[in-house]
Design an enzyme around this catalytic site. Structure first.
Site, PDB file in Angstrom:
ATOM      1  N   ILE A   1      21.220  56.617 -24.819  1.00  0.00           N
ATOM      2  CA  ILE A   1      22.676  56.611 -24.767  1.00  0.00           C
ATOM      3  C   ILE A   1      23.197  57.411 -25.961  1.00  0.00           C
ATOM      4  CG2 ILE A   1      24.749  55.175 -24.836  1.00  0.00           C
ATOM      5  CD1 ILE A   1      23.064  54.977 -22.215  1.00  0.00           C
TER       6      ILE A   1
ATOM      7  N   PRO B   1      27.571  55.369 -27.763  1.00  0.00           N
ATOM      8  CA  PRO B   1      27.788  54.028 -27.197  1.00  0.00           C
ATOM      9  C   PRO B   1      29.251  53.741 -26.875  1.00  0.00           C
ATOM     10  CG  PRO B   1      26.358  53.930 -29.124  1.00  0.00           C
ATOM     11  CD  PRO B   1      26.870  55.339 -29.048  1.00  0.00           C
TER      12      PRO B   1
ATOM     13  N   GLU C   1      27.633  58.017 -12.721  1.00  0.00           N
ATOM     14  CA  GLU C   1      27.774  57.376 -11.411  1.00  0.00           C
ATOM     15  C   GLU C   1      27.364  55.915 -11.413  1.00  0.00           C
ATOM     16  OE1 GLU C   1      28.404  60.139  -9.168  1.00  0.00           O
ATOM     17  OE2 GLU C   1      27.708  61.654 -10.584  1.00  0.00           O
TER      18      GLU C   1
ATOM     19  N   GLY D   1      21.713  60.400 -17.003  1.00  0.00           N
ATOM     20  CA  GLY D   1      23.143  60.495 -16.739  1.00  0.00           C
ATOM     21  C   GLY D   1      23.723  59.117 -16.499  1.00  0.00           C
TER      22      GLY D   1
END
Lengths: 710, 330
Positions: free
Chosen positions: A593, A596, A668, A665
């Site tokens: 990540i 954050p 989505e 990613g």
């Protein structure tokens, strides 16, 4: 070009720490300008006129009276528009014919662009556009979508499977078979689609709100038969996109009018126009069959998903793909089918395929858990595959079980009584539910240019897009670590097609793909700098191209996905049909990540959209006219602030030491599974399954008994 | 956009004169509905007469113990008024259930009563609508009508009135006062909205050119124990799919007085007089409440997709009256 990995990131450690948006001050002070508000001298304004019939031919366009109206400069339509090329292969396949503006008299759906009125002011253009009389020869239309209806077909490459269905069904002690539907849904980003086009010397300059400046530039060049270098598209700030902001007709219309009028032309869509001109998520009708042993081990996973497309272009909502990496079964069959109707062409919308597909399959899993008397999490863990269920390939990383465990711990799942309909708080019945989430991890070739400036700073140029997610900030962090400097010394320039080819912001692959290009260029630049010597006044510039590296990774065949678990608690008043979500928790395994702060926002945004999908969103189509009813944000409901309760998102470690980037990613996956978790919670609260979205009050009332109707 | 004139009126005679002189002039209250309709092209006035400066922004006690609410009182001020909150709590609740804080700050009492339906066919110029274009047809009857009327509709129009405020006003026998060039007049809210019939475009009993000046609430002791409940498809910022205002006076387990009105089920706020008739003098029990609701809803004529509203309204009536009965017993 050298191949650089991420090993150097620990030195400054910008990646993995929270950073506010680098353009945050500009945005909150209004200094950040969007495509529809950048001032231009001599600016003219175009207003699109859309068809009001669902099928037929344009008989006449009464341009003359409109041309006599104040300020009107031109009316472009199929009778006078310059030639637009449509016979080319675009970055995502052949172009949607709607981009060939005003090239013929055929009308394939309500909302098809039939004219562009250009005037001195936006108000004059709108008034003239609304006064323009267009006559049609209409033909009967068909906009009725339903499961398995006539014309439904299975395009090549849309089915996958293994095993003998009939035999596995016969061997199954427990079978769940159910049909699920999801309605037509729309992106409706806050910022409407807008573009300003003008010619500067021999170059077409376009300021546009889109997800990929280079993609749009390439497409405009092809449409207008221009050299690729003769089009430049910039998209500095974007107020949301979600899949709707590829190349759209407003940009084509602005470019066409600017060419005809020899002056800058701006075209901005209205909210209503966005409902037919910017794509949408197809309605789906899905049938799921699950067969299992008494303990819930799957023998059958059979998922058939139907969707619609337009008669001019085939876009498929691949809902059935969702289960392919998720669960193994002896007989594992998934198929996506599509029917062309007299409707606008759907498109990618946040988690295309996975969002509706997860609603159906994860609801069916919950029904199976109920039938087997197995805890829903235990059921899923029992069916965790070791390798790709259909491919047999290993997973690059798969930390889904950790998502279940961390989610269960934080949500308090262990205390859950599985029986439905027994918890009450005043007039509200309470329930909890969960679901799994997954989305493919993709990479695409991109180029980046990194310059060491003489003053010790660095300039990064990449045709990336920040659609509001925080990509600019994340890439600044990535560049800082790759160059081993603090983020303050990075100047991040994005969203300009002249920076070179780069993937658009889509498919949850933007940040990963762009970061790869930046890391590659930065690595080579550091090697150059390590040779010593002063940086010349013009700086030292390195350009990267990840095409070969992306291709090489693809040779290492693996199943590459992100994963997650979704949890929801709902309150349902079965006497009024009201459903209120009380809390949601999402735990994700999505690689490294980068930021954050913005990552959490993106997850929470996706989950909120999942809540909206579960309870609110639905575009309604009038069968008689073939058009929408209530195509605005008063009629198309999404969750209001009062509907969005306590939502938490977090993540577990998901390392992949063999991956050159480590970043997956997250665009989505936040929405995937969220609607199913809510629907499963509604069952747990009430004892009634809700297999059709959105879970409206009338549906809850009917499920509770007593309320008549379809 | 089409150009239009704008004038600010400073007194009622002045406003009437301007409105009377131009048949295409429209009165502008908060503009929260009219301006939207102008953007959609449904309303195309030549002149807007802004009423915000009229001296009609006060709420005053009447001699008989009721309240007289000026036509330009904002929805926010109405909801917050101490006497409204104390004596007609369902009215405050109804107003606060509508729209958003920003809209309530702008919207006026008179404008709220005169707001138009949110039927998706009415607001879309590309589609027929008998209310917008008389004689063009009502596609909602065979089209999208999930949120449309089950009471008092006709084949010519099945749209519902969107007001929350009006539902509480209907329950409390409000009277609408107006002024015309020929002098003042008044009409009970129960007769303010005309039957739909075959003239859905004729919505109110206001004489041509009239200006609403006030809404008067007669004294209603029963209203002190009252409640408004709104059911909608999201928690805020949505019109009702069904709502009810109820007031109850129970003495020794017997219904002494009751008021009941429905929202989002008809072309007007629907006073449930049949249910009230059944209830008065009877027991304050859930069974009796259900019987009363059934009596009122016996007249319901559902379309294929809005029959759930019959169930919804019955459930709402029982739930609301039960809550009030329990509260009365405490």
């Amino acid at each position: 070009m050298t191949t650089t990995t991420t090993g150097s990131s620990a030195l400054t450690g910008a990646v993995g720490t929270a950073h506010t948006r680098v353009e945050g001050l500009a945005k909150v002070t209004g200094a950040a300008r969007y495509a529809g508000e950048i001032p231009f001298a001599e600016l003219a304004h175009g207003w699109l006129v859309l068809s009001t019939v669902a099928r037929g031919r344009i008989r006449s366009v009464a341009a003359d009276p409109v041309l006599a109206m104040p300020g009107v400069l031109t009316v472009l339509h199929h009778g006078n528009a310059p030639r637009v090329e449509g016979d080319y292969m675009g970055p995502l396949g052949p172009p949607d014919p709607v981009l060939q503006l005003f090239q013929h008299d055929r009308v394939p759906y309500v909302g098809w662009p039939v004219a562009l009125v250009v005037a001195e002011t936006s108000e004059q253009a709108r008034e003239a556009a609304e006064a323009l009389t267009v006559e049609y020869d209409t033909e009967p239309h068909d906009v009725a979508f339903s499961a398995g209806r006539s014309g439904m077909h299975t395009p090549e490459g849309s089915a996958a499977g293994k095993g003998d269905l009939a035999a596995a069904l016969a061997a199954s002690a427990v079978v769940v078979e159910a049909e699920y539907t999801t309605p037509e849904e729309h992106h409706s980003p806050m910022e409407p689609h807008g573009a300003t086009a003008h010619w500067d010397g021999g170059r077409l300059e376009v300021i546009d709100s889109n997800q990929g400046s280079r993609f749009v530039a390439d497409e405009l060049a092809k449409l207008f038969s221009l050299d690729a270098d003769a089009v430049r598209v910039r998209s500095e700030h974007i107020g949301g996109a979600f899949g709707s902001k590829g190349t759209r007709v407003h940009a084509v219309g602005a470019a066409m009018a600017a060419t005809v009028l020899h002056r800058p032309v701006r075209v901005v869509m209205t909210r209503r126009q966005m409902f037919t001109l910017t794509g949408y998520r197809s309605p789906t009708a899905q049938r799921v069959r699950l067969g299992a042993d008494p303990d819930g081990r799957l023998r059958v996973l059979d998922h058939q998903a139907d969707c619609q497309t337009s008669t001019v272009y085939e876009f498929m909502e691949r809902s059935a793909d969702f289960g392919r990496p998720l669960y193994d079964a002896d007989a594992h069959h998934t198929v996506n089918r599509v029917v062309p109707l007299d409707v606008p062409t759907p498109t990618y919308m946040r988690a295309p395929g996975e969002a509706p597909g997860s609603f159906a399959l994860e609801s069916a899993l919950d029904e199976l858990a109920e039938k087997c008397g197995v805890d829903p999490i235990a059921l899923r863990v029992r069916n965790e595959p070791v390798v790709g269920p259909l491919s047999g390939l290993p997973f690059s990383s798969r930390n889904l079980v950790a998502c279940y465990e961390e989610g269960a711990r934080r949500f308090g799942w262990a205390d859950r009584d599985p029986r439905p309909g027994i918890r009450r708080d005043g007039r509200w019945l309470l329930g909890t539910g969960m679901a799994a989430a997954t989305f493919p991890m993709l990479s695409a070739p991109s180029t980046a240019v990194v310059t060491a400036e003489a003053d010790g700073t660095f300039t990064v140029r990449i045709a990336a897009s920040d659609v509001g997610t925080g990509a600019r900030t994340a890439l600044t962090q990535v560049a800082a670590d790759a160059l081993e400097v603090s983020p303050e010394r990075i100047r991040m320039r994005i969203a300009d097609s002249s920076f070179g080819p780069a993937i658009l912001a889509g498919g949850s692959m933007g940040t990963r793909s762009w970061a790869w290009a930046i890391i590659t260029a930065a690595g080579e630049l550091r090697e150059r700098l390590a040779l010593g010597g002063a940086v010349p006044p013009e700086g030292i510039t390195v350009r990267s191209d990840t095409s070969a590296a992306v291709g090489a990774l693809a040779q290492t065949q693996k199943e590459r996905y992100t994963f997650g678990s979704q949890f929801a608690e709902v309150a349902v008043d079965v006497s009024t049909g009201e459903v209120r979500v009380r809390r949601m928790l999402g735990i994700f395994a999505a690689g490294r990540i980068v930021n954050p702060l913005t990552a959490r926002s993106q997850f929470i945004g996706g989950m909120t959209w999942g809540l909206s999908m579960a309870l609110h969103e639905e575009a309604t189509r009038d069968q008689a006219s073939g058009g929408h009813v209530g195509a605005d944000l008063a009629g198309y409901h999404f969750a209001a602030n009062a509907d969005v309760p306590h939502i938490e998102a977090d993540w577990v470690d998901d390392p992949d030491p063999d991956d050159p980037v480590g970043i997956k990613g997250i665009g989505e996956i936040g929405i995937v599974g969220a609607a199913a978790a809510i629907a499963n919670a509604v069952w747990h609260a009430t004892g009634a399954r809700q297999r059709h979205l959105p879970i409206r009050p009338d549906r809850v009332l009917r499920a509770a008994g007593g309320a008549p109707g379809a | 956009m089409r150009e239009f004139g704008y004038q600010r009126a400073h007194d009622v005679p002045g406003a009437l004169a301007v409105l009377g002189a131009d048949p295409e002039a429209r009165a502008l209250g908060g503009g929260t509905n009219l301006v939207d309709l102008m953007k959609a092209g449904v309303e195309r006035p030549a002149l807007l007469v802004d009423l915000r400066d009229l001296p009609l922004d006060r709420i005053e006690a009447t001699d008989d113990g009721g309240l007289r609410i000026g036509a330009t009182v904002s929805n926010s001020d109405l909801a917050a008024h101490p006497e409204v909150r104390r004596r007609y709590p369902a009215l405050t609740q109804a107003v606060l259930a509508g729209a958003s804080g920003q809209l309530r700050n702008m919207a006026t009492v008179g404008g709220n009563l005169l707001q138009r339906t949110r039927c998706g066919y009415f607001t879309d110029l590309s589609k027929p609508c008998n209310k917008r274009t008389p004689g063009s047809g009502c596609p909602a009857v065979e089209g999208e009508h999930r949120n449309h009327a089950i009471l008092g509709a006709s084949a010519h129009c099945v749209a519902v009135h969107p007001s929350d405020m009006g539902v509480a006003l209907a329950a409390f026998d409000a009277v609408v006062s107006y002024e015309t060039a020929d002098g003042p007049g008044e009409v009970p809210l129960a007769e303010f909205y005309l039957p739909v019939g075959d003239t859905p475009h004729q919505e109110t009993a206001l004489p041509p050119g009239a200006l609403i000046t006030a809404v008067t609430l007669p004294p209603a002791p029963v209203a002190a124990l009252s409640r408004y409940r709104k059911v909608r498809e999201r928690a805020s910022y949505a019109f009702a799919i069904g709502s009810a205002a109820a007031a109850l006076d129970v003495r020794d387990g017997v219904v002494h007085d009751v008021r009941l009105a429905f929202g989002a089920v008809a072309s007007r706020p629907w006073r449930a007089r049949e249910a009230e008739r059944v209830l008065i003098g009877g027991p304050a029990s859930a069974e009796a409440f259900g019987t009363a609701a059934d009596a009122e809803l016996a007249a319901a004529q559902a379309l294929p997709d809005n029959g759930y509203k019959v169930t919804l309204m019955r459930n709402l009536v029982v739930a609301l009256l039960t809550e009030l009965a329990e509260e009365a017993g405490r």
